[in-house]
Design a protein around this motif. Structure first.
Motif, PDB file in Angstrom:
ATOM      1  N   LYS A 124       8.102  -0.343   2.188  1.00 15.25           N
ATOM      2  CA  LYS A 124       7.063   0.644   1.900  1.00 15.25           C
ATOM      3  C   LYS A 124       6.130   0.137   0.812  1.00 15.25           C
ATOM      4  CE  LYS A 124       9.541   4.819   3.237  1.00 15.25           C
ATOM      5  NZ  LYS A 124      10.201   6.048   2.768  1.00 15.25           N
ATOM      6  N   MET A 125       6.717  -0.437  -0.244  1.00 15.91           N
ATOM      7  CA  MET A 125       5.891  -0.974  -1.337  1.00 15.91           C
ATOM      8  C   MET A 125       5.078  -2.176  -0.848  1.00 15.91           C
ATOM      9  SD  MET A 125       8.368  -0.640  -4.650  1.00 15.91           S
ATOM     10  CE  MET A 125       7.135  -1.270  -5.759  1.00 15.91           C
ATOM     11  N   HIS A 126       5.668  -2.972   0.019  1.00 16.46           N
ATOM     12  CA  HIS A 126       4.976  -4.157   0.553  1.00 16.46           C
ATOM     13  C   HIS A 126       3.767  -3.737   1.386  1.00 16.46           C
ATOM     14  CE1 HIS A 126       4.722  -8.355   1.720  1.00 16.46           C
ATOM     15  NE2 HIS A 126       4.541  -7.970   2.977  1.00 16.46           N
ATOM     16  N   LEU A 127       3.960  -2.713   2.204  1.00 17.43           N
ATOM     17  CA  LEU A 127       2.842  -2.229   3.025  1.00 17.43           C
ATOM     18  C   LEU A 127       1.739  -1.610   2.161  1.00 17.43           C
ATOM     19  CD1 LEU A 127       4.768  -0.691   6.045  1.00 17.43           C
ATOM     20  CD2 LEU A 127       3.465  -2.817   5.989  1.00 17.43           C
ATOM     21  N   ALA A 128       2.125  -1.030   1.039  1.00 19.26           N
ATOM     22  CA  ALA A 128       1.141  -0.450   0.133  1.00 19.26           C
ATOM     23  C   ALA A 128       0.454  -1.527  -0.707  1.00 19.26           C
ATOM     24  CB  ALA A 128       1.811   0.578  -0.779  1.00 19.26           C
ATOM     25  N   GLY A 129       1.009  -2.763  -0.674  1.00 15.30           N
ATOM     26  CA  GLY A 129       0.408  -3.866  -1.418  1.00 15.30           C
ATOM     27  C   GLY A 129       0.792  -3.886  -2.884  1.00 15.30           C
ATOM     28  N   LYS A 130       1.929  -3.320  -3.222  1.00 17.29           N
ATOM     29  CA  LYS A 130       2.328  -3.253  -4.628  1.00 17.29           C
ATOM     30  C   LYS A 130       3.303  -4.345  -5.038  1.00 17.29           C
ATOM     31  CE  LYS A 130       1.646   1.712  -4.905  1.00 17.29           C
ATOM     32  NZ  LYS A 130       2.257   3.022  -5.152  1.00 17.29           N
ATOM     33  N   ALA A 136       0.182 -11.760  -3.084  1.00 18.88           N
ATOM     34  CA  ALA A 136      -0.060 -13.162  -2.740  1.00 18.88           C
ATOM     35  C   ALA A 136      -0.563 -13.276  -1.297  1.00 18.88           C
ATOM     36  CB  ALA A 136       1.222 -13.978  -2.923  1.00 18.88           C
ATOM     37  N   ASP A 137       0.028 -12.494  -0.397  1.00 23.50           N
ATOM     38  CA  ASP A 137      -0.406 -12.511   1.006  1.00 23.50           C
ATOM     39  C   ASP A 137      -1.850 -12.043   1.137  1.00 23.50           C
ATOM     40  OD1 ASP A 137       2.069 -13.407   1.788  1.00 23.50           O
ATOM     41  OD2 ASP A 137       2.798 -11.440   2.463  1.00 23.50           O
ATOM     42  N   LEU A 141      -4.996 -14.143   2.499  1.00 26.23           N
ATOM     43  CA  LEU A 141      -5.808 -13.639   3.608  1.00 26.23           C
ATOM     44  C   LEU A 141      -7.289 -13.581   3.232  1.00 26.23           C
ATOM     45  CD1 LEU A 141      -3.537 -10.796   5.029  1.00 26.23           C
ATOM     46  CD2 LEU A 141      -4.114 -12.952   6.120  1.00 26.23           C
ATOM     47  N   ALA A 142      -7.576 -13.192   1.970  1.00 32.33           N
ATOM     48  CA  ALA A 142      -8.972 -13.132   1.529  1.00 32.33           C
ATOM     49  C   ALA A 142      -9.596 -14.526   1.536  1.00 32.33           C
ATOM     50  CB  ALA A 142      -9.042 -12.516   0.135  1.00 32.33           C
ATOM     51  N   ILE A 143      -8.825 -15.529   1.090  1.00 28.32           N
ATOM     52  CA  ILE A 143      -9.328 -16.913   1.086  1.00 28.32           C
ATOM     53  C   ILE A 143      -9.591 -17.372   2.510  1.00 28.32           C
ATOM     54  CG2 ILE A 143      -8.684 -19.300   0.588  1.00 28.32           C
ATOM     55  CD1 ILE A 143      -7.128 -18.216  -1.868  1.00 28.32           C
TER      56      ILE A 143
END
Length: 178
Positions: A124-130, A136-137, A141-143
């Motif tokens: 859940k925290m991973h999906l929220a980006g916390k 890092a992912d 992805l932005a790069i």
């Protein structure tokens, strides 16, 4: 009749016979015991016939409590045991068993459930980006997204330059033909 069976016992021991004096002593002791039982029953108000009927039992619930008060069979009746660690096993009836109590989990089961819950919390925290890994992912992805945009712009610029060169070449061909 000799004791020790047909073949005479173990490893060549001699057969032992009960003497007539011992037999008489045993019979007298048995008679005295029966007489004492009858006196106790008469004093308690329970007839010997009633006792046998209760032993056979009708399966009533009250007979379980009375069984513990009765004379114990064998050596238990002769020796009073005072062992605090000894627990008398009582059978539970289906109506007495409580099904509402939560079942106690073993250590392995409890650890497995905790592990699953921790994994769910992490997801859940991973999906929220916390989480650190999620951050890092997202950065990676932005790069990649920026690199793809730059590559698309460069490709488009090359395509326009190629079209312009083709148009210029065509324009030169048409002027030279005239």
């Amino acid at each position: 009749m000799p004791k020790g069976g047909r073949k005479g016992g173990h490893k060549g021991r001699m057969r032992t016979y009960t003497s007539p004096d011992e037999i008489d002593a045993q019979m007298k002791a048995e008679k005295e015991r029966k007489k004492q039982e009858q006196e106790a029953e008469a004093a308690g108000g329970v007839a010997p016939n009633d006792l046998t009927e209760e032993k056979l039992g009708s399966g009533s619930e009250d007979s379980d409590d009375e069984n513990s008060d009765r004379r114990r069979a064998g050596v238990e009746g002769l020796i009073e045991i005072e062992n605090p660690n000894r627990v008398a096993q009582k059978s539970k009836k289906v109506t007495q068993i409580e099904m509402d109590e939560p079942k106690q989990l073993s250590r392995r089961e409890r650890e497995e459930i905790e592990k699953q819950q921790a994994k769910e919390r992490y997801m859940k925290m991973h999906l929220a980006g916390k989480t650190d890994q999620a951050k890092a992912d997202l950065a990676r992805l932005a790069i990649i997204k920026k690199q793809r945009e730059d590559a698309a712009k460069k490709k488009e610029a090359e395509k326009k330059a190629k079209e312009a060169a083709a148009a210029a070449a065509k324009g030169m061909n048409s002027l030279s033909m005239k």
